[in-house]
Design a protein around this motif. Structure first.
Motif, PDB file in Angstrom:
ATOM      1  N   ILE A  25     -54.446  -3.532 -35.557  1.00  9.46           N
ATOM      2  CA  ILE A  25     -53.252  -3.444 -35.721  1.00  9.46           C
ATOM      3  C   ILE A  25     -53.000  -2.072 -35.343  1.00  9.46           C
ATOM      4  O   ILE A  25     -53.365  -1.017 -35.597  1.00  9.46           O
ATOM      5  N   ARG A  28     -49.316   0.241 -35.098  1.00 11.23           N
ATOM      6  CA  ARG A  28     -47.989   0.449 -35.364  1.00 11.23           C
ATOM      7  C   ARG A  28     -47.262   1.289 -34.753  1.00 11.23           C
ATOM      8  O   ARG A  28     -47.488   1.259 -33.467  1.00 11.23           O
ATOM      9  N   GLN A  55     -46.472  -2.056 -32.430  1.00 10.96           N
ATOM     10  CA  GLN A  55     -46.237  -3.080 -33.607  1.00 10.96           C
ATOM     11  C   GLN A  55     -47.031  -4.380 -33.164  1.00 10.96           C
ATOM     12  O   GLN A  55     -46.581  -5.650 -32.859  1.00 10.96           O
ATOM     13  N   THR A  56     -48.205  -4.411 -32.831  1.00  8.38           N
ATOM     14  CA  THR A  56     -48.933  -5.393 -32.356  1.00  8.38           C
ATOM     15  C   THR A  56     -50.434  -5.615 -33.326  1.00  8.38           C
ATOM     16  O   THR A  56     -50.798  -4.795 -33.875  1.00  8.38           O
ATOM     17  N   ALA A 111     -48.375 -12.088 -39.886  1.00 11.69           N
ATOM     18  CA  ALA A 111     -47.930 -10.897 -38.757  1.00 11.69           C
ATOM     19  C   ALA A 111     -46.379 -10.620 -38.880  1.00 11.69           C
ATOM     20  O   ALA A 111     -46.189  -9.457 -38.947  1.00 11.69           O
ATOM     21  N   LEU A 146     -44.964  -7.067 -37.441  1.00 16.78           N
ATOM     22  CA  LEU A 146     -45.561  -6.922 -36.138  1.00 16.78           C
ATOM     23  C   LEU A 146     -44.410  -7.687 -35.232  1.00 16.78           C
ATOM     24  O   LEU A 146     -43.895  -8.547 -35.513  1.00 16.78           O
TER      25      LEU A 146
END
Length: 182
Positions: free
Chosen positions: A83, A85, A89-90, A118, A123
């Motif tokens: 993850i 941020r 944001q993935t 998610a 995300l």
């Protein structure tokens, strides 16, 4: 939608023995896709140590893991990891299903579960990769709204060699980056 008798639940302390049994039962089935693992990985204690590491990463917001169960038996594992941020944001999706439970839509349901989680976490996109010859996993990703966007040459070191991977993504929303939903 999960088939009758199956459920997805968050990983919790004490899951090591059930995970170890699942990994032992599926060792040959998972071998083409997994890295080489030490024998300790397949023990109850080894898996309980993995559970502890995974729960710590969840507390830090870096990775989340869910189990697919049939009664008290673990029949799959679903991860949201790597993850990132900030403005990206993935996260990356990974999953496997017990060889005795294939063909029931479980992988697709598991990937959909991760997509909902998610989104709840704020995300923007999900990524996944498969080896080029893993048509079944590619079909799961396509059914789950992922699109293929390229090939990463020599992407992961598995089974003694760098392996190419076909890359997929799913855009979850176009809202600006913000705080995750509690």
């Amino acid at each position: 939608m999960l088939a009758d008798g199956y459920e997805i639940r968050a990983l919790r302390r004490g899951d090591g023995a059930a995970l170890a049994a699942a990994f032992r039962r599926n060792r040959e089935h998972l071998a083409p896709w997994d890295p080489e693992r030490p024998d300790e990985f397949y023990t109850d204690a080894g898996q309980e140590a993995e559970v502890g590491r995974n729960l710590m990463q969840a507390e830090q917001g870096r990775s989340y893991l869910w189990l697919l169960t049939y009664g008290d038996v673990v029949v799959g594992r679903i991860m949201l990891n790597n993850i990132v941020r900030g403005i990206l944001q993935t996260g990356t999706v990974g999953y496997w299903i017990d060889h005795e439970h294939l063909g029931r839509g479980l992988a697709t349901a598991a990937v959909e579960h991760v997509a909902r989680e998610a989104t709840r976490l704020g995300l923007h996109r999900l990524e996944a990769g498969t080896m080029p010859h893993n048509a079944a996993s590619q079909a799961v990703l396509r059914r789950s709204g992922f699109t293929e966007y390229g090939t990463a040459e020599r992407f992961l070191y598995l089974r003694g060699a760098w392996r190419d991977h076909v890359l997929f993504q799913r855009i979850l929303h176009d809202d600006p980056p913000g705080n995750p939903v509690p």
